[in-house]
Design an enzyme around this catalytic site. Structure first.
Site, PDB file in Angstrom:
ATOM      1  CB  CYS A   1      15.295 -39.255 -15.385  1.00 43.82           C
ATOM      2  SG  CYS A   1      13.668 -39.476 -16.081  1.00 43.82           S
TER       3      CYS A   1
ATOM      4  CB  CYS B   1       9.279 -37.604 -12.519  1.00 47.75           C
ATOM      5  SG  CYS B   1       8.143 -38.803 -11.779  1.00 47.75           S
ATOM      6  NE  ARG B   2      14.602 -38.732 -11.690  1.00 47.75           N
ATOM      7  CZ  ARG B   2      16.208 -39.108 -11.466  1.00 47.75           C
ATOM      8  NH1 ARG B   2      16.650 -38.370 -10.923  1.00 47.75           N
ATOM      9  NH2 ARG B   2      16.174 -40.086 -11.838  1.00 47.75           N
ATOM     10  CB  SER B   3      14.102 -36.668 -18.037  1.00 52.33           C
ATOM     11  OG  SER B   3      13.358 -37.688 -18.437  1.00 52.33           O
TER      12      SER B   3
ATOM     13  CG  ASP C   1      13.125 -40.389  -9.299  1.00 54.52           C
ATOM     14  OD1 ASP C   1      11.713 -39.567 -10.164  1.00 54.52           O
ATOM     15  OD2 ASP C   1      13.181 -41.471 -10.052  1.00 54.52           O
TER      16      ASP C   1
END
Length: 160
Positions: free
Chosen positions: A8, A13-15, A127
């Protein structure tokens, strides 16, 4: 060993959420000795930081471990080290491909998580650093990780 890298923007956050969720699924299937999981960001703003508070809270709520995770940046060596490089959005995919150079042009090992969920209308995982909606991101990540595990079973683990 099969390598999976989630990518990300800042790797907070996301990864890392995807890394933790996928690692949990891999462990639950007894594949931890077969599949290794990591995450990285295309940017360098958060290097060495733990996952975002919202990601940690969500993972805690779902009983998913994330201890020891620290943000790092995508490296050129990641292309050779991982079999699946799963990007959270189009910009992440473009930026990761730029790091890897021309050898990855059009190569299917670099793709977006949402490519695994063609029935969803979104082409990118939102995100939550900007949206604040960590639960929406978790739902997409969890579903995408299920599909990724199915894909790995078909492509790499058939007959194992």
């Amino acid at each position: 060993m099969i390598g999976v890298l989630f990518v990300c923007l800042g790797n907070i956050c996301r990864s890392p959420m995807a890394e933790a969720v996928f690692r949990g699924k891999v462990e639950a299937e007894g594949l931890a000795d077969t599949i290794r999981v990591d995450s990285a960001g295309t940017g360098d703003w958060h290097l060495g930081k733990v996952p975002h508070e919202g990601t940690r809270r969500l993972l805690d709520d779902h009983g998913i471990a994330y201890e020891g995770m620290r943000a790092r940046q995508v490296r050129i060596d990641d292309y050779a080290d991982f079999d699946y490089i799963v990007c959270m959005d189009s910009n992440n995919e473009r930026d990761a491909r730029a790091v890897f150079g021309s050898k990855c042009d059009g190569h299917p090992k670099v793709f977006k998580l949402m490519d695994l969920l063609p029935e969803r209308k979104a082409s990118d995982v939102p995100d939550p650093y900007y949206t604040g909606n960590f639960e929406e991101t978790y739902e997409l990540v969890s579903e995408g990780c299920d599909r990724l595990l199915d894909r790995i079973r078909q492509e790499k683990l058939a007959g194992v």
